[in-house]
Design an enzyme around this catalytic site. Structure first.
Site, mmCIF file in Angstrom:
data_model
loop_
_atom_site.group_PDB
_atom_site.id
_atom_site.type_symbol
_atom_site.label_atom_id
_atom_site.label_comp_id
_atom_site.label_asym_id
_atom_site.label_seq_id
_atom_site.Cartn_x
_atom_site.Cartn_y
_atom_site.Cartn_z
ATOM 1 N N LYS A 111 0.857 -1.183 0.000
ATOM 2 C CA LYS A 111 0.000 0.000 0.000
ATOM 3 C C LYS A 111 0.889 1.227 0.000
ATOM 4 O O LYS A 111 2.002 1.210 0.531
ATOM 5 C CB LYS A 111 -0.884 0.033 1.248
ATOM 6 C CG LYS A 111 -2.171 0.831 1.046
ATOM 7 C CD LYS A 111 -3.169 0.053 0.203
ATOM 8 C CE LYS A 111 -4.497 0.762 0.088
ATOM 9 N NZ LYS A 111 -5.492 -0.061 -0.599
ATOM 10 N N ASN A 229 -19.921 3.251 -5.975
ATOM 11 C CA ASN A 229 -19.704 2.189 -6.956
ATOM 12 C C ASN A 229 -19.982 0.799 -6.394
ATOM 13 O O ASN A 229 -20.728 0.009 -6.987
ATOM 14 C CB ASN A 229 -18.263 2.283 -7.473
ATOM 15 C CG ASN A 229 -17.922 1.187 -8.457
ATOM 16 O OD1 ASN A 229 -17.641 0.062 -8.062
ATOM 17 N ND2 ASN A 229 -17.931 1.501 -9.735
ATOM 18 N N ALA A 230 -19.405 0.480 -5.238
ATOM 19 C CA ALA A 230 -19.521 -0.873 -4.689
ATOM 20 C C ALA A 230 -20.965 -1.231 -4.354
ATOM 21 O O ALA A 230 -21.467 -2.283 -4.762
ATOM 22 C CB ALA A 230 -18.641 -1.021 -3.453
#
Length: 424
Positions: A111, A229-230
């Protein structure tokens, strides 16, 4: 009480998984919890006004026992400041390791990010590009198709990914290397199904959970918290499976829709009115009322720390599918488990994105691209297997799915570690 240190929380989850697996070696536990490398860099950028501004960036490479590091790059400035962001990036790289292991893809966890909020600071396109390319220059030596493959995250898009890929290629002697990064536009080697990946993955998980508890999805009632979106794609795909949405929310508020509503109609209304509040046939409700609405499937897809002990005690659902990262506080987990509600934890439920990232990387490396259905089917296989394996482990140890998914993931990484041995 939840620790304010995200990395402390990530470490606790690793130790809990080790307890389930009977791993007592303190050195191995530390190895599993701690990133292999954390790079902190300074990026000087000439701003549009001619002045130099120095930005702080990070890349945490947590574990690569199962394959190259994989994980997003976020442009964000959390309230805790630069030091907090470093701990957050370390925690997120850890969770990426476990997310990849759960769905059994040959990647590890990474990350990264830059301490900046381009939205509130209103950086110009030129400033954003100089910042992005400067960041790529500083991490050039530690990324690559076989080393570390970044991806988009908070406030980064396919544009930034393309700029990082281009910078890497130029620094690497103009060698075209689309596999150095994922989340690219289709025209630059991106993968089909990327836009629906997370929501579709949530729907696959809910389908498998429904089978496990013998819930018929035809007519099942769904609550969507968050309308990004999800959640929206999860809602659309669950509709196709026969379910209906009876409540929803966005940043402006929450609504109850007793007779149900098509997600497409909600999206159409929101596009026109900038919110779902006021949708015809709906009633405005509080966030707590939304989360505790009587339903079959609750999809928390908004912010973290939404379900606390109080809300957990009042939940009236059968399945919780965590489309968002960290929507449930640790204090709520034992309450939810006692209520016999099946939780699909975030590191499994929203793993569709990393599955598609993996498939994009595979396509880039072999120079051959699949159709939408081929990509979706391959993702379905990974996520379905991940759910079944975790559910079997939960039943075997009589534990909740959050601990089971972590134990499954940690066990797979330990197996790879033991196979490789320690060298030098």
């Amino acid at each position: 009480m939840v620790s304010l240190d995200p990395f402390a929380n990530a470490t606790k989850q690793v130790n809990d998984a080790c307890d389930v697996l009977g791993i007592k070696d303190k050195g191995l536990r530390e190895y599993l919890a701690t990133p292999n490398k954390v790079l902190r860099i300074k990026i000087p950028v000439r701003m549009d006004n001619g002045q130099i501004r120095n930005f702080i960036g990070f890349r945490s490479q947590h574990n690569n026992d199962r394959g190259p590091y994989k994980g997003g790059i976020r442009y964000f400035n959390p309230e805790g400041g630069v030091e907090y962001m470093e701990r957050e990036v370390m925690a997120l790289s850890s969770w990426m390791t476990w997310k990849c292991a759960i769905v059994d893809i040959p990647l590890g966890g990474g990350k990264g990010g830059i301490y900046v909020n381009p939205k509130t600071e209103k950086l110009s396109d030129g400033e954003m590009e100089r910042l992005t390319r400067g960041f790529a220059y500083k991490i050039f030596e530690i990324i690559g198709p076989g080393k570390d493959i970044p991806a988009p995250d908070v406030y980064t898009t396919g544009r930034e990914m393309t700029q990082i890929m281009d910078t890497f290629s130029k620094l690497n002697g103009n060698v075209y290397a689309p596999g150095v990064i994922t989340g690219k536009p289709i025209s630059m080697g991106g993968s089909l199904a990327r836009n629906v990946a997370t929501g579709l993955g949530v729907a696959y998980c809910v389908r498998e959970a429904a089978k496990a508890i013998k819930l018929n999805l035809k007519g099942a009632k769904v609550v969507l918290q968050g309308f990004g979106n999800a959640s929206t794609f999860a809602g659309e795909y669950l509709e196709k499976m026969g379910a209906k949405v009876i409540a929803a929310s966005d940043s402006k508020g929450s609504i109850s829709i007793p007779n149900g509503a098509k997600v497409s109609k909600l999206l159409e209304f929101k596009e026109k009115n900038k919110t779902v509040v006021g949708f015809p046939g709906s009633k405005k409700i509080s966030t707590e009322e939304l989360l505790t609405t009587k339903c079959d499937v609750l999809v928390p897809g908004a912010l973290e720390n939404q379900i606390n002990a109080k809300i957990a005690n009042n939940l009236k659902c059968k399945i919780i599918a965590e489309a968002a990262n960290g929507p449930t506080l640790p204090e709520a987990d034992p309450i939810i488990f006692k209520k016999n509600i099946l939780v699909i934890p975030d590191i499994l439920a929203n793993s569709g994105g990393v599955c598609i990232s993996y498939l994009e990387w595979v396509q880039n490396n072999m120079g051959y691209y699949w159709s939408f259905d081929e990509v979706a089917n391959k993702m379905e296989g990974n996520i379905t297997k991940g759910f079944k394996d975790a559910y079997a482990l939960a039943k075997k140890h009589k534990i909740d799915m959050r601990r089971a998914t972590m134990a499954l993931a940690v066990g797979r990484v330990v197996e790879a570690f033991n196979q490789k041995g320690i060298w030098p």
